[in-house]
Design a protein around this motif. Structure first.
Motif, mmCIF file in Angstrom:
data_model
loop_
_atom_site.group_PDB
_atom_site.id
_atom_site.type_symbol
_atom_site.label_atom_id
_atom_site.label_comp_id
_atom_site.label_asym_id
_atom_site.label_seq_id
_atom_site.Cartn_x
_atom_site.Cartn_y
_atom_site.Cartn_z
ATOM 1 N N GLN A 175 64.499 73.518 2.476
ATOM 2 C CA GLN A 175 64.975 72.924 1.234
ATOM 3 C C GLN A 175 64.637 71.438 1.151
ATOM 4 O O GLN A 175 64.526 70.741 2.163
ATOM 5 C CB GLN A 175 66.488 73.117 1.103
ATOM 6 N N TYR A 176 64.483 70.977 -0.105
ATOM 7 C CA TYR A 176 64.172 69.571 -0.377
ATOM 8 C C TYR A 176 65.300 68.679 0.143
ATOM 9 O O TYR A 176 65.057 67.722 0.882
ATOM 10 C CB TYR A 176 63.971 69.399 -1.878
ATOM 11 N N GLY A 177 66.550 68.964 -0.221
ATOM 12 C CA GLY A 177 67.707 68.310 0.359
ATOM 13 C C GLY A 177 68.069 66.962 -0.254
ATOM 14 O O GLY A 177 67.256 66.288 -0.884
ATOM 15 N N ASP A 178 69.343 66.581 -0.053
ATOM 16 C CA ASP A 178 69.851 65.312 -0.569
ATOM 17 C C ASP A 178 69.216 64.090 0.093
ATOM 18 O O ASP A 178 68.914 63.104 -0.592
ATOM 19 C CB ASP A 178 71.376 65.253 -0.396
ATOM 20 N N PRO A 179 68.981 64.095 1.440
ATOM 21 C CA PRO A 179 68.402 62.884 2.057
ATOM 22 C C PRO A 179 67.050 62.498 1.460
ATOM 23 O O PRO A 179 66.780 61.327 1.235
ATOM 24 C CB PRO A 179 68.275 63.274 3.539
ATOM 25 N N ARG A 180 66.202 63.489 1.176
ATOM 26 C CA ARG A 180 64.891 63.154 0.608
ATOM 27 C C ARG A 180 65.048 62.645 -0.823
ATOM 28 O O ARG A 180 64.339 61.718 -1.249
ATOM 29 C CB ARG A 180 63.972 64.368 0.662
ATOM 30 N N LEU A 181 65.984 63.230 -1.578
ATOM 31 C CA LEU A 181 66.234 62.765 -2.945
ATOM 32 C C LEU A 181 66.666 61.297 -2.927
ATOM 33 O O LEU A 181 66.133 60.470 -3.684
ATOM 34 C CB LEU A 181 67.308 63.639 -3.593
ATOM 35 N N LEU A 182 67.623 60.963 -2.056
ATOM 36 C CA LEU A 182 68.116 59.591 -2.006
ATOM 37 C C LEU A 182 67.027 58.632 -1.526
ATOM 38 O O LEU A 182 66.974 57.478 -1.954
ATOM 39 C CB LEU A 182 69.335 59.518 -1.085
ATOM 40 N N ALA A 183 66.140 59.119 -0.621
ATOM 41 C CA ALA A 183 65.048 58.263 -0.145
ATOM 42 C C ALA A 183 64.090 57.915 -1.273
ATOM 43 O O ALA A 183 63.590 56.791 -1.367
ATOM 44 C CB ALA A 183 64.304 58.957 1.001
ATOM 45 N N VAL A 184 63.817 58.876 -2.163
ATOM 46 C CA VAL A 184 62.921 58.610 -3.291
ATOM 47 C C VAL A 184 63.578 57.637 -4.267
ATOM 48 O O VAL A 184 62.917 56.762 -4.846
ATOM 49 C CB VAL A 184 62.536 59.933 -3.991
ATOM 50 N N LEU A 185 64.907 57.771 -4.449
ATOM 51 C CA LEU A 185 65.609 56.911 -5.404
ATOM 52 C C LEU A 185 65.817 55.496 -4.854
ATOM 53 O O LEU A 185 66.010 54.557 -5.633
ATOM 54 C CB LEU A 185 66.967 57.520 -5.762
ATOM 55 N N ASN A 201 64.723 52.651 -4.246
ATOM 56 C CA ASN A 201 63.705 51.651 -4.556
ATOM 57 C C ASN A 201 64.224 50.824 -5.723
ATOM 58 O O ASN A 201 65.076 51.285 -6.499
ATOM 59 C CB ASN A 201 62.379 52.317 -4.938
ATOM 60 N N PRO A 202 63.744 49.619 -5.893
ATOM 61 C CA PRO A 202 64.192 48.822 -7.039
ATOM 62 C C PRO A 202 63.973 49.572 -8.346
ATOM 63 O O PRO A 202 63.003 50.338 -8.481
ATOM 64 C CB PRO A 202 63.313 47.573 -6.960
ATOM 65 N N PRO A 203 64.870 49.408 -9.304
ATOM 66 C CA PRO A 203 64.778 50.173 -10.551
ATOM 67 C C PRO A 203 63.447 49.966 -11.265
ATOM 68 O O PRO A 203 62.860 48.883 -11.250
ATOM 69 C CB PRO A 203 65.947 49.629 -11.383
ATOM 70 N N VAL A 204 62.999 51.030 -11.878
ATOM 71 C CA VAL A 204 61.774 51.044 -12.684
ATOM 72 C C VAL A 204 62.126 51.718 -14.007
ATOM 73 O O VAL A 204 63.227 52.237 -14.174
ATOM 74 C CB VAL A 204 60.645 51.797 -11.953
ATOM 75 N N PRO A 205 61.233 51.725 -14.988
ATOM 76 C CA PRO A 205 61.530 52.463 -16.223
ATOM 77 C C PRO A 205 61.930 53.896 -15.927
ATOM 78 O O PRO A 205 61.433 54.530 -14.990
ATOM 79 C CB PRO A 205 60.213 52.376 -16.992
ATOM 80 N N SER A 206 62.846 54.431 -16.733
ATOM 81 C CA SER A 206 63.407 55.752 -16.473
ATOM 82 C C SER A 206 62.334 56.833 -16.446
ATOM 83 O O SER A 206 62.372 57.745 -15.616
ATOM 84 C CB SER A 206 64.458 56.077 -17.540
ATOM 85 N N GLY A 237 71.144 50.679 -7.607
ATOM 86 C CA GLY A 237 71.424 49.287 -7.865
ATOM 87 C C GLY A 237 70.170 48.482 -8.138
ATOM 88 O O GLY A 237 69.041 48.932 -7.923
ATOM 89 N N ALA A 238 70.369 47.257 -8.610
ATOM 90 C CA ALA A 238 69.221 46.387 -8.905
ATOM 91 C C ALA A 238 68.433 46.061 -7.641
ATOM 92 O O ALA A 238 67.253 45.729 -7.717
ATOM 93 C CB ALA A 238 69.713 45.097 -9.577
ATOM 94 N N ASP A 239 69.075 46.167 -6.464
ATOM 95 C CA ASP A 239 68.385 45.902 -5.200
ATOM 96 C C ASP A 239 67.793 47.159 -4.588
ATOM 97 O O ASP A 239 67.264 47.119 -3.475
ATOM 98 C CB ASP A 239 69.355 45.259 -4.203
ATOM 99 N N GLY A 240 67.894 48.292 -5.273
ATOM 100 C CA GLY A 240 67.337 49.536 -4.758
ATOM 101 C C GLY A 240 68.331 50.352 -3.956
ATOM 102 O O GLY A 240 68.012 51.465 -3.545
ATOM 103 N N ALA A 241 69.527 49.837 -3.702
ATOM 104 C CA ALA A 241 70.528 50.603 -2.962
ATOM 105 C C ALA A 241 71.068 51.731 -3.841
ATOM 106 O O ALA A 241 71.252 51.570 -5.053
ATOM 107 C CB ALA A 241 71.667 49.690 -2.512
#
Length: 667
Positions: free
Chosen positions: A618-628, A630-635, A564-568
């Motif tokens: 394993q890297y795992g879903d929680p770490r992936l979601l933690a990296v994502l 954040n407020p949106p940035v260029p793709s 989301g625009a708020d980083g959620a």
């Protein structure tokens, strides 16, 4: 064990050397000798310290006895004078009692007599009353002085304390400074006899300067220190050790030798000086030991404090002095050992020369092997071919092994050349396949489309070619079709299946824009002729660039994430059906969502979430979601950040699966 065996010859030589070394170590026992010699030297130093302590105690006893004798003599003289003064005062009081004169006149005559009383240059008498006022004194400066603020050496109010003491016991003694002064140099230390004259409630005092006693004691102490200094400055401990004495006032009663004058302020490895280490030593009489690594090398320091004189006695001996006798013994042992080693080396050289001669022949032959053409027939020199029959020990067996190795090496070289040719051809085909696979990736969108959407996609195969796929293209109605998938295998088969899937996506999109119907047709085509039962998890979506409406279908793939625009972060849950290629005639359910302005859609394969580190975690879903989250940035920036985090987590571990990522952001 056969005597002709090379192993037995080496064994016998090693046994002989070990027996010689064992006998040498048993005879010398250098460790015990060194420890014994060091303990003996250290014990001698401790004996010297003990003797110096006993001498200091004896000298202090004599000095103290002299001091007591001198003080007692002075006190007797004061008491004798006090007896005379008391008799004179009694005579004046008696005349008043008999009426020969008035009490006031008697007191006046007594005061006048005291004022005129001259005992010597430093001794005089004075009288003070119950109000601590001096009523008469042989020292004119004291007359009418108030003594209430004067304190003795015990920090008691002098006049009051001695008034009470002499009144109760008849007399008293005290030491004080006169005149009272905060500056030591502006006053004189005095001692006095105090007597109580009851008829007039007076205290008469006979006082004398203590300076003579102090000077006498100081002279005796200086004589004692000079004697100790003369005796100890010539004393040498071990070879170059010494003893010194430091006083509490900072003086060096017995100084360090000039060559070691800086030892007290030298610093050890921890930055501490010997002076500070000695300051922390136990104040008891028992010697204390420490090892000080400074001042040109390690020192053995023993110290003891003699409190009565305020002395700290210190013995300092370099550890090299303590170990010098043992070192001389070790040097002699080293000479013996060197001689034994020389004899052993000569014997070993004579034996080894005979043993290694055939080995040198084999060495020259082995060095020539790399220079030969190993693809041609073998040509073995006659002296090498004769070694197995000439030597029946390990040398002969080693020669036979070399000949066997020569034959096998030529065979292996021939086989290796054949395998290398085949591998090079296979690698060439893989490189061609990789180029073809990369050529199947979509070309960049048109500038008009890029103005409406920010898109970035990345694919990192685990091998030369991979089984992941991604695609995006514009449909005839202007909407954007996008896809990401993961084939069930890796390598060339997966790459071929991926190419077929990508082709089917493009072909199906020509006459169908509903993601669910597209997924159904793709599944039927992949399932028609699939003997190896390969399948692909596929995420297929159609995005309206103007409204952000997203129609999508998920065939067993990981749910995409929306930032989301708020980083959620939220996941687009929901499955349309199983993976494509498993079974024909399956229906797939269409799903829909809206991508608001500023939001990002992230599709990925399990190569990200299942990446492993060196510990196989394993890297795992929680770490992936933690990296994502954040407020949106260029793709492109988000893709780079996520891939860098995966690489940091892997920490050099080998990539276990293909990694594919597609990021779409609405402006």
């Amino acid at each position: 064990m056969p005597a002709r065996s090379l192993r037995s010859k080496i064994f016998l030589l090693v046994v002989a050397l070990l027996l010689a070394v064992a006998a040498f170590v048993m005879l010398t026992t250098q460790r015990n000798v060194t420890r014994t010699v060091m303990n003996s030297e250290h014990h001698a130093v401790n004996n010297v310290m003990e003797l110096v302590l006993r001498d200091a105690e004896a000298r202090w006893g004599a000095l103290l006895a002299d001091k007591i004798t001198t003080v007692r003599s002075g006190r007797r003289q004061l008491m004798q004078t006090g007896t005379v003064v008391a008799a004179a005062l009694n005579s004046y009081a008696d005349m008043a009692d008999r009426g020969l004169m008035t009490p006031g006149a008697a007191r006046g005559m007594a005061r006048a007599w005291i004022n005129r009383l001259k005992l010597d240059d430093r001794r005089y008498a004075f009288i003070y009353d119950a109000d601590f006022q001096v009523v008469a004194s042989g020292n004119p400066d004291m007359i009418d002085r108030d003594l209430s603020q004067l304190s003795d050496f015990k920090n008691r109010p002098l006049a009051q304390a001695l008034y009470e003491e002499s009144r109760s016991s008849g007399y008293g003694f005290a030491i004080y400074r006169w005149p009272p002064s905060a500056q030591r140099g502006g006053s004189e230390t005095r001692y006095a006899y105090f007597g109580y004259f009851r008829p007039w409630n007076w205290v008469f005092v006979i006082t004398d300067s203590a300076q003579d006693v102090i000077d006498q004691i100081q002279t005796r102490r200086e004589q004692m220190e000079n004697s100790v200094r003369g005796m100890l400055s010539k004393l040498t401990l071990a070879q170059s050790g010494f003893i010194f004495i430091a006083a509490d006032d900072g003086r060096m009663v017995v100084p360090l030798p000039e060559r070691q004058a800086g030892l007290l302020d030298a610093r050890d490895g921890k930055g501490e000086t010997l002076r500070s280490l000695l300051a922390r030593q136990d104040a008891g009489g028992k010697p204390q030991s420490l090892r000080f690594d400074g001042g040109g090398g390690p020192w053995q320091i023993d110290s003891a404090r003699f409190a009565p004189l305020g002395w700290t006695l210190v013995t300092a001996v370099p550890e090299s002095d303590l170990t010098a006798p043992a070192r001389e013994l070790l040097n002699r042992q080293a000479l013996i050992f060197a001689g034994m080693m020389l004899v052993a080396l000569v014997c070993a050289w004579l034996v080894a020369a005979r043993i290694v001669r055939p080995l040198e022949t084999l060495t020259r032959y082995a060095r020539q092997l790399p220079e030969q053409d190993l693809t041609a027939a073998a040509s073995v020199p006659a002296e090498i071919a004769a070694l197995p029959d000439k030597h029946k020990d390990e040398v002969g067996r080693l020669a036979a092994s070399f000949l066997f190795m020569n034959d096998k090496l030529r065979e292996n070289v021939a086989r290796l050349m054949r395998e290398t040719t085949a591998r090079e051809r296979f690698e060439s085909e893989l490189n061609i396949a990789r180029a073809i696979q990369l050529g199947l990736l979509p070309v960049p969108l048109s500038s008009t489309t890029r103005d409406q959407i920010d898109l970035n996609a990345v694919m990192l195969p685990a091998k030369e070619v991979g089984g992941d796929l991604y695609d995006y293209f514009t449909l005839p109605d202007g909407r954007l079709c996008l896809a990401i998938g993961d084939v069930s295998d890796k390598g060339v088969p997966a790459a071929l299946f991926m190419a077929v899937t990508r082709t089917l996506i493009r072909a199906t999109a020509e006459d169908e824009t509903d993601p669910a119907l597209m997924m159904q047709k793709i599944n039927n085509r992949l399932s028609e002729n699939n003997p190896n039962m390969m399948f692909v998890t596929l995420l297929l979506g159609v995005l309206d660039l103007a409204t952000g409406e997203l129609q999508w279908a998920n065939a067993g793939h990981l749910p995409p994430a929306v930032v989301g625009a708020d980083g959620a972060v939220r996941l687009l849950e929901g499955r349309s059906g199983p993976a494509c290629g498993v079974q024909e005639d399956l229906e797939y359910r269409g799903l829909s969502a809206v991508l608001a302005p500023g939001e990002m859609l992230v599709g990925y394969t399990d190569g990200i979430t299942e990446a492993v580190d060196p510990n196989n975690a394993q890297y795992g879903d929680p770490r992936l979601l933690a990296v994502l989250s954040n407020p949106p940035v260029p793709s492109a920036k988000l893709s780079k950040r996520l891939l860098e985090d995966v690489q940091a987590f892997a920490d050099g571990a080998e990539q276990s699966d293909d990694i594919t990522l597609i990021v779409i952001r609405r402006p």
